[in-house]
Write a protein that holds these residues in place. Structure first.
Motif, PDB file in Angstrom:
ATOM      1  N   PHE A 178     135.230  47.167  73.091  1.00  0.00           N
ATOM      2  CA  PHE A 178     135.969  46.371  72.110  1.00  0.00           C
ATOM      3  C   PHE A 178     135.586  44.911  72.323  1.00  0.00           C
ATOM      4  O   PHE A 178     135.016  44.542  73.353  1.00  0.00           O
ATOM      5  N   ALA A 231     143.240  40.535  71.585  1.00  0.00           N
ATOM      6  CA  ALA A 231     143.384  41.586  70.568  1.00  0.00           C
ATOM      7  C   ALA A 231     143.094  41.160  69.145  1.00  0.00           C
ATOM      8  O   ALA A 231     143.048  42.018  68.253  1.00  0.00           O
ATOM      9  N   ASP A 233     140.406  40.120  67.484  1.00  0.00           N
ATOM     10  CA  ASP A 233     139.207  40.683  66.860  1.00  0.00           C
ATOM     11  C   ASP A 233     139.402  42.158  66.520  1.00  0.00           C
ATOM     12  O   ASP A 233     139.037  42.606  65.427  1.00  0.00           O
ATOM     13  N   SER A 234     140.000  42.911  67.454  1.00  0.00           N
ATOM     14  CA  SER A 234     140.254  44.333  67.188  1.00  0.00           C
ATOM     15  C   SER A 234     141.213  44.503  66.020  1.00  0.00           C
ATOM     16  O   SER A 234     141.043  45.408  65.186  1.00  0.00           O
ATOM     17  N   ALA A 235     142.221  43.628  65.930  1.00  0.00           N
ATOM     18  CA  ALA A 235     143.174  43.704  64.822  1.00  0.00           C
ATOM     19  C   ALA A 235     142.497  43.417  63.491  1.00  0.00           C
ATOM     20  O   ALA A 235     142.746  44.101  62.490  1.00  0.00           O
ATOM     21  N   ARG A 237     139.291  43.807  62.765  1.00  0.00           N
ATOM     22  CA  ARG A 237     138.405  44.937  62.447  1.00  0.00           C
ATOM     23  C   ARG A 237     139.204  46.139  61.937  1.00  0.00           C
ATOM     24  O   ARG A 237     138.773  46.842  61.015  1.00  0.00           O
ATOM     25  N   LEU A 238     140.369  46.363  62.520  1.00  0.00           N
ATOM     26  CA  LEU A 238     141.205  47.475  62.080  1.00  0.00           C
ATOM     27  C   LEU A 238     141.678  47.241  60.643  1.00  0.00           C
ATOM     28  O   LEU A 238     141.648  48.164  59.806  1.00  0.00           O
ATOM     29  N   LEU A 239     142.132  46.034  60.341  1.00  0.00           N
ATOM     30  CA  LEU A 239     142.597  45.728  58.983  1.00  0.00           C
ATOM     31  C   LEU A 239     141.466  45.878  57.967  1.00  0.00           C
ATOM     32  O   LEU A 239     141.681  46.392  56.861  1.00  0.00           O
ATOM     33  N   ARG A 240     140.276  45.450  58.346  1.00  0.00           N
ATOM     34  CA  ARG A 240     139.137  45.572  57.428  1.00  0.00           C
ATOM     35  C   ARG A 240     138.791  47.031  57.177  1.00  0.00           C
ATOM     36  O   ARG A 240     138.456  47.414  56.054  1.00  0.00           O
ATOM     37  N   SER A 241     138.888  47.840  58.241  1.00  0.00           N
ATOM     38  CA  SER A 241     138.570  49.256  58.072  1.00  0.00           C
ATOM     39  C   SER A 241     139.616  49.955  57.187  1.00  0.00           C
ATOM     40  O   SER A 241     139.287  50.852  56.400  1.00  0.00           O
ATOM     41  N   LEU A 242     140.862  49.543  57.303  1.00  0.00           N
ATOM     42  CA  LEU A 242     141.904  50.127  56.470  1.00  0.00           C
ATOM     43  C   LEU A 242     141.734  49.756  54.995  1.00  0.00           C
ATOM     44  O   LEU A 242     141.978  50.557  54.103  1.00  0.00           O
ATOM     45  N   LYS A 243     141.311  48.497  54.759  1.00  0.00           N
ATOM     46  CA  LYS A 243     141.096  48.049  53.389  1.00  0.00           C
ATOM     47  C   LYS A 243     139.893  48.753  52.767  1.00  0.00           C
ATOM     48  O   LYS A 243     139.858  49.020  51.562  1.00  0.00           O
TER      49      LYS A 243
END
Length: 244
Positions: A178, A231, A233-235, A237-243
């Motif tokens: 990560f 955290a 950057d991980s957050a 990336r997670l939001l972008r993947s969800l969108k």
């Protein structure tokens, strides 16, 4: 200062070489500061230890820009600033904090030496990992910032079980791919990050000036900034993947 930077087609003058070498000496001074921090740690003068580790952080923050300004790599090619920086950083970021964490009494007695060895070994491996930074200047995995981890342990002073679990988790995260933001070099949200780093530094100085005797608001704000660095950057990336 620009006049000290040699032309690429000309040989460096003695003054250029002396100025460039002085940057290496400045970097190496961090090793001496690490020794002073270690002496305070052995005496269990933990706050004094952190003051010296803070001085080491300042040296580490200044030597890079100085080296680039004076073109040290070209002027002093026989001395590796990168290797010197890693040697000093290992002492100040890993080895001295590993001793402090192990000897502080905050960990479970049986786990303390094992975790201390784990910090030293994984820290050494991390500093040798050529993949420690991503192309966009994020750290890959927990970046061996055991001086900061130790600071938070002394600040939060969790129960030994929780402290031991936290240290074990950070050791494991050293090799988890990560990303952790570099407070200066990561472009994304740089203004916010730099502003938070200034706030963090001011609060950390206040904590040391009060010998870690601070209230909940300061502790909470320092913790929030720490979570942001680790955290965010991980957050994102997670939001972008969800969108997507």
């Amino acid at each position: 200062m620009d006049s000290l930077k040699p032309d690429s087609d000309a040989l460096a003058t003695p003054a250029h070489r002396a100025a460039a070498f002085s940057v290496h000496v400045f970097t190496a001074l961090g090793a001496g500061v690490a020794l002073l921090a270690m002496l305070e740690a052995v005496r269990e003068h933990w706050t004094a230890m952190f003051w010296w580790l803070g001085v080491a952080l300042i040296i580490d923050g200044l030597d890079g820009p100085m080296a680039r300004r004076l073109d040290v790599m070209t002027v002093q090619p026989h001395w590796s600033g990168d290797v010197l920086d890693l040697v000093v950083d290992f002492a100040t970021y890993v080895f001295v904090p590993a001793y402090a964490i192990t000897a502080s009494g905050m960990l479970l007695p049986l786990a303390a030496p094992i975790l201390g060895v784990g910090i030293a070994v994984t820290g050494a491996l991390y500093f040798a990992d050529r993949r420690m930074k991503s192309d966009d200047n994020h750290f890959r995995g927990f970046p061996g910032l055991w001086n900061i981890a130790a600071f938070y342990l002394f600040l939060l002073h969790p129960q030994p079980v929780l402290a031991s679990l936290a240290v074990a988790t950070l050791i494991a995260l050293t090799f988890v791919p990560f990303h952790v933001i570099h407070p200066v070099r990561v472009v994304r949200l740089r203004r916010l990050t730099l502003s938070l780093m200034v706030v963090w530094a001011v609060l950390a100085i206040d904590v040391l000036a009060r010998d870690f005797d601070v209230g909940v608001p300061i502790t909470a704000l320092l913790s929030a900034i720490g979570i942001y660095v680790v955290a965010s950057d991980s957050a994102i990336r997670l939001l972008r993947s969800l969108k997507a």
